[in-house]
Design an enzyme around this catalytic site. Structure first.
Site, short mmCIF file in Angstrom:
data_model
loop_
_atom_site.label_atom_id
_atom_site.label_comp_id
_atom_site.label_asym_id
_atom_site.label_seq_id
_atom_site.Cartn_x
_atom_site.Cartn_y
_atom_site.Cartn_z
N GLU A 290 0.83 -1.22 0.00
CA GLU A 290 0.00 0.00 0.00
C GLU A 290 0.85 1.26 0.00
O GLU A 290 0.84 2.02 0.97
CB GLU A 290 -0.85 0.03 1.28
CG GLU A 290 -1.83 -1.10 1.42
CD GLU A 290 -2.42 -1.15 2.81
OE1 GLU A 290 -1.80 -0.66 3.78
OE2 GLU A 290 -3.51 -1.70 2.94
N ARG A 293 3.05 7.66 0.03
CA ARG A 293 4.05 8.70 -0.17
C ARG A 293 4.92 8.45 -1.42
O ARG A 293 5.16 9.36 -2.22
CB ARG A 293 4.96 8.74 1.06
CG ARG A 293 5.95 9.87 1.09
CD ARG A 293 6.97 9.66 2.23
NE ARG A 293 6.36 9.26 3.47
CZ ARG A 293 5.90 10.10 4.40
NH1 ARG A 293 6.01 11.39 4.20
NH2 ARG A 293 5.36 9.64 5.51
N TYR A 334 5.91 17.42 12.03
CA TYR A 334 6.97 16.39 12.10
C TYR A 334 8.38 16.95 11.98
O TYR A 334 9.32 16.19 11.77
CB TYR A 334 6.82 15.38 10.95
CG TYR A 334 5.46 14.82 10.69
CD1 TYR A 334 4.84 13.98 11.63
CD2 TYR A 334 4.81 15.05 9.50
CE1 TYR A 334 3.60 13.43 11.36
CE2 TYR A 334 3.57 14.49 9.22
CZ TYR A 334 2.97 13.69 10.17
OH TYR A 334 1.75 13.13 9.90
N CYS A 361 -1.41 33.04 11.53
CA CYS A 361 -1.14 33.63 12.84
C CYS A 361 -0.65 32.54 13.77
O CYS A 361 -1.40 32.05 14.64
CB CYS A 361 -2.39 34.28 13.39
SG CYS A 361 -2.56 35.93 12.80
N GLU A 362 0.57 32.12 13.58
CA GLU A 362 1.11 30.98 14.32
C GLU A 362 2.63 31.04 14.13
O GLU A 362 3.11 30.93 13.00
CB GLU A 362 0.54 29.70 13.67
CG GLU A 362 0.89 28.41 14.33
CD GLU A 362 -0.04 28.12 15.50
OE1 GLU A 362 -1.18 28.57 15.51
OE2 GLU A 362 0.46 27.45 16.43
N TYR A 390 0.63 13.90 1.41
CA TYR A 390 0.33 14.44 2.74
C TYR A 390 0.47 15.97 2.80
O TYR A 390 0.84 16.52 3.83
CB TYR A 390 1.20 13.77 3.81
CG TYR A 390 1.06 12.27 3.79
CD1 TYR A 390 -0.15 11.66 4.04
CD2 TYR A 390 2.16 11.45 3.50
CE1 TYR A 390 -0.29 10.29 4.01
CE2 TYR A 390 2.02 10.06 3.45
CZ TYR A 390 0.79 9.50 3.70
OH TYR A 390 0.66 8.14 3.67
#
Ligand SMILES: Cc1ncc(COP(=O)(O)O)c(C=O)c1O
Ligand SMILES: N[C@H](CCC[C@H](N)C(=O)O)C(=O)O
Length: 443
Positions: A290, A293, A334, A361-362, A390
């Site tokens: 499967e 990525r 990650y 805003c982070e 992803y």
């Protein structure tokens, strides 16, 4: 500069993918823009299929659509002869709407809801990958209500720890997924499933993690699963027709990443199967994998427009782009690393080190730390490589930022496969209840 697939720098010093100058793509479709190199996706698909054919084993290559689930991608998977792994009603619906053959759809997930199970039963999908005891009972009951018998694989955790980020490592005992092999839960699950009338056990599934560069973990997983298969045959007289070894094959995001060619991963798995079953007096199981990525990851590039910059002398220079964690949360989640270039000035030498910030805003909304670039100006285009997996799939509307468009490029053609979200899309599910409409704020 490492260029993937059909990417190259053209005579104008611009990045070109699939024969399309990305500065033209920016004009036509706007930025941020996900660009998918269709030829590279198809190449990866055929690498898997050819490697399995060479092994002589029966197989299915199921594209893990969680990596990038859109209808056009399902269409490519179908054309390339792949199967499809889905993990939610949304991914299932995407596949069904794309006309993907239902018998080649496998349904995963550790908490499939009754509605999702019923939807998959009604569609008649090929196989459920059952994750836990509750699901065994629920699936059996719901299949019974519809007078159906369904194929299942049982997901087992083989006790193999892949060397990868903790959050993307799943084969170890302490995991939310699957039946543990070591503590006897896996065998108990088979015994339980054998008692349930509406379930047909095809075999077992194992997925040890993601972005894996070595074959050792896969070999160990095959050894454990094969030993389990032999013991189940001896003790319960059940022969697995299918062994699914999941995904997890790594890709090159940045220098220093050392993925193996697809043929080596597949070869290691199929060789280990043959070795383990060398003395078996029953047919070799069909092998399913499967990949997610490794099917789409390096085929994707995100194109941004550079906006503002902030220089803190002696500290660092921030360069902000018109996207960020909303289209690529992976660096924040990650600490993932990416390579990037100025796509409209790709032949120019690097002059400064900058850090690429998003527009949310982070403070954690950073895409790349310490990137060497020519002196970038507002309006330049930044291309971030290897964003095919992803990224769109994990995109959000934080700060009510609209999800970008996705285009497939091939042989000088660009096709829009996902439209950019509109401002109307942003509010289309909002409701102002009648009692609030009286408020002077809400007219
Ligand atoms: C069960 C299962 N199969 C396949 C995949 C695909 O993994 P990858 O994208 O690393 O190939 C994942 C993880 O995303 C998974 O959890
Ligand atoms: N489902 C996969 C991990 C997906 C990781 C992915 N979300 C990423 O961005 O790397 C797994 O459990 O092995």
């Amino acid at each position: 500069m490492y260029l993937h697939g059909t990417s190259k720098i053209n005579a104008n010093g611009h990045l070109e993918i699939g024969g399309k100058d990305v500065t033209d793509l920016a004009k036509e479709f706007g930025t941020p823009l996900y660009i998918v190199d269709e030829a590279l996706v198809r190449q990866r698909a055929s690498e898997y299929v050819e490697a399995f054919k060479a092994s002589g084993l029966k197989f299915q290559v199921a594209y893990a659509s969680k990596a990038f689930s859109v209808m056009a991608m399902c269409a490519i998977a179908e054309q390339e002869g792949l199967s499809l792994d889905v993990v939610s009603d949304g991914e299932l619906f995407t596949a069904l709407q794309a006309g993907f053959p239902v018998e080649r759809i496998h349904f995963h997930g550790n908490n499939k809801t009754p509605d999702e199970i019923n939807m998959a039963l009604d569609a008649g999908i090929g196989c459920f990958v059952v994750d836990n005891f509750d699901e065994l009972a629920l699936l059996n009951a719901l299949a019974g209500d519809k007078g159906k018998k369904v194929n299942i694989l049982l997901r087992i955790t083989p006790g193999v720890e892949a060397h990868t980020h903790d959050y993307i490592s799943t084969g170890q005992q302490d995991s939310k997924f699957g039946f543990d092999l070591g503590n006897g839960a896996a065998k108990q699950a088979i015994e339980e499933a054998l008692k349930l009338d509406n379930l047909v056990i095809l075999g077992v599934h194992s997925h040890i993690g993601s972005q894996i560069f070595e074959v050792e973990g896969f070999r160990m997983a095959v050894d454990k699963v094969a030993q389990f298969a032999v013991s189940i045959r001896e003790e319960l007289n059940l022969t697995f027709k299918v062994i699914n070894l999941g995904g997890g094959f790594g890709i090159r995001y940045v220098e220093g990443d050392t993925p193996l060619p697809v043929s080596e991963y597949v070869g290691a798995i199929t060789d280990a199967i043959k070795t383990n079953f060398a003395n078996a007096d029953f047919p070799l199981p069909e092998i399913w994998v499967e990949p997610g990525r490794s099917m789409v990851g390096d085929a994707g590039t995100t194109l941004y427009t550079v906006g503002t910059s902030k220089n803190i002398p002696g500290v660092r220079k921030y360069l902000a782009v018109d996207g960020g964690m909303t289209d690529n949360p992976r660096p924040a989640l990650y600490q993932s690393r990416y390579e990037a270039i100025l796509a409209n000035r790709a032949n120019e030498s690097a002059e400064e080190t900058v850090s690429i910030a998003g527009k949310c805003c982070e403070s954690g909304d950073m895409l790349i730390w310490d990137l060497e670039l020519p002196k970038a100006e507002s309006g330049d285009l930044l291309a971030v490589f290897c964003t095919g997996a992803y990224n769109y799939a994990m995109a959000s509307n934080y700060n009510r930022i609209r999800r970008p468009a996705v285009v497939f490029v091939k042989d000088g053609e660009a096709d829009l496969v996902v439209k950019r979200e509109s401002l109307d899309n942003i509010v289309c599910n909002d409701v102002i209840p009648a009692r609030l409409q009286k408020s002077p704020l809400a007219k």
